[in-house]
Design an enzyme around this catalytic site. Structure first.
Site, PDB file in Angstrom:
ATOM      1  N   SER A  95       0.827  -1.207   0.000  1.00 56.68           N
ATOM      2  CA  SER A  95       0.000   0.000   0.000  1.00 56.68           C
ATOM      3  C   SER A  95       0.862   1.257   0.000  1.00 56.68           C
ATOM      4  O   SER A  95       1.686   1.451  -0.877  1.00 56.68           O
ATOM      5  CB  SER A  95      -0.952  -0.045   1.201  1.00 56.68           C
ATOM      6  OG  SER A  95      -1.999   0.877   1.080  1.00 56.68           O
ATOM      7  N   ASP A 217     -10.293  -4.515  -5.349  1.00 53.42           N
ATOM      8  CA  ASP A 217      -9.676  -3.851  -4.194  1.00 53.42           C
ATOM      9  C   ASP A 217     -10.540  -2.668  -3.789  1.00 53.42           C
ATOM     10  O   ASP A 217     -10.748  -1.742  -4.573  1.00 53.42           O
ATOM     11  CB  ASP A 217      -8.266  -3.391  -4.555  1.00 53.42           C
ATOM     12  CG  ASP A 217      -7.476  -2.858  -3.355  1.00 53.42           C
ATOM     13  OD1 ASP A 217      -8.102  -2.370  -2.402  1.00 53.42           O
ATOM     14  OD2 ASP A 217      -6.244  -2.926  -3.394  1.00 53.42           O
ATOM     15  N   HIS A 245      -7.597  -5.617  -0.024  1.00 48.96           N
ATOM     16  CA  HIS A 245      -6.389  -4.808  -0.149  1.00 48.96           C
ATOM     17  C   HIS A 245      -5.174  -5.481   0.484  1.00 48.96           C
ATOM     18  O   HIS A 245      -4.109  -4.886   0.536  1.00 48.96           O
ATOM     19  CB  HIS A 245      -6.648  -3.452   0.526  1.00 48.96           C
ATOM     20  CG  HIS A 245      -5.612  -2.407   0.266  1.00 48.96           C
ATOM     21  ND1 HIS A 245      -5.232  -2.014  -1.005  1.00 48.96           N
ATOM     22  CD2 HIS A 245      -4.849  -1.673   1.130  1.00 48.96           C
ATOM     23  CE1 HIS A 245      -4.308  -1.081  -0.916  1.00 48.96           C
ATOM     24  NE2 HIS A 245      -4.046  -0.865   0.366  1.00 48.96           N
TER      25      HIS A 245
END
Length: 266
Positions: A95, A217, A245
């Site tokens: 991320s 996602d 995610h």
């Protein structure tokens, strides 16, 4: 003198010579990598750490001024690399850590050999034709919720982010990770994360890069993966048929196999 290893709770494991640095995402810590670690222990020397304000890092080292943008976190990555005299690093970031790693690699490319981005985004806000996933009022609402009821925010956000349908325990684990963060630091890190925009800067990343994007996602739309693939010259995009995610948590074997296949090919 700052003790870097204590500040970032640095741990070194594994039996190989090739260095792999694992960088966790927002609201998490290094324990989020435990699901895929066994796939790399024999062949790699693994560097695990917590960002300041996360996990077992030294909270006293946190400064709102230093960490007002992602460059402060990128500097900590460089500090760890220099403190441990590392080189030829494979950086795996989840991320927001994908952009943190990119910032570090753009400034100090000599330290890095490959970049693995898991669920990356250079900008989370929708902007014209660019679909980052969130409107500004969405982010404002999340930040307000974090400020007023941090535990409530954690229980609200975890199921959305994990989007994991078969194992409720994974969602509860993520919720606990979110809720365990320092509320002030967590909110400031969220603001820095969701308002960041590195769409132009990412063009300067030149090291070989794997972009791992989940097909469904809830945080990062699939269009973002394609955008990054176009911006990063030496990149490969792999779309995983996975929801959520956190593929390294929900689908660790598949995630590890894709990463290992890429490392063996490049």
């Amino acid at each position: 003198m700052v003790n870097i290893r204590t500040r970032n709770h640095v741990n070194i494991i594994g039996q190989g010579e090739q260095v792999v640095m694992l960088a966790h995402g927002f609201g998490c810590d290094q324990k989020m990598w435990q699901h895929i670690l066994s796939n790399f222990l024999e062949d790699y020397r693994i560097i695990l750490f917590d960002y300041v304000g996360s996990g077992q890092s030294d909270l006293n080292a946190y400064s709102s001024q230093k960490y007002k943008d992602l460059k402060g976190y990128a500097q900590d990555v460089i500090d760890i690399i220099q403190d441990l005299n590392l080189e030829n690093i494979i950086f795996i970031g989840h991320s927001v850590s994908s952009m943190i790693g990119a910032i570090a690699a753009i400034e100090y490319p000599e330290y890095f050999s490959k970049m693995i981005m898991v669920g990356p985004s250079p900008c989370y806000l929708n902007d014209g034709e660019y679909k980052g996933g969130f409107e500004r009022e969405d982010i404002e609402g999340l930040l307000e919720m974090m400020e007023m009821n941090f535990t409530g925010w954690a229980s609200y956000m975890a199921p959305i982010a994990m989007d994991e349908q078969s194992d409720h325990q994974l969602t509860k684990k993520l919720e606990y990770s979110f809720a365990s963060s320092n509320p002030r630091v967590g909110r400031e890190f969220a603001e820095v994360t969701f308002y960041s925009d590195y769409r132009k800067a990412i063009r300067n990343l030149e090291i070989p890069t794997l972009i791992l994007q989940c097909s469904n996602d809830s945080i990062v739309p699939i269009e973002v993966g394609h955008f990054l693939h176009k911006q990063i010259k030496n990149s490969k995009l792999v779309i995983m048929d996975v929801r959520g995610h956190y593929p390294h948590v929900s689908q660790p074997i598949q995630t590890a196999n894709i990463i290992k296949q890429y490392l063996h090919q490049v």
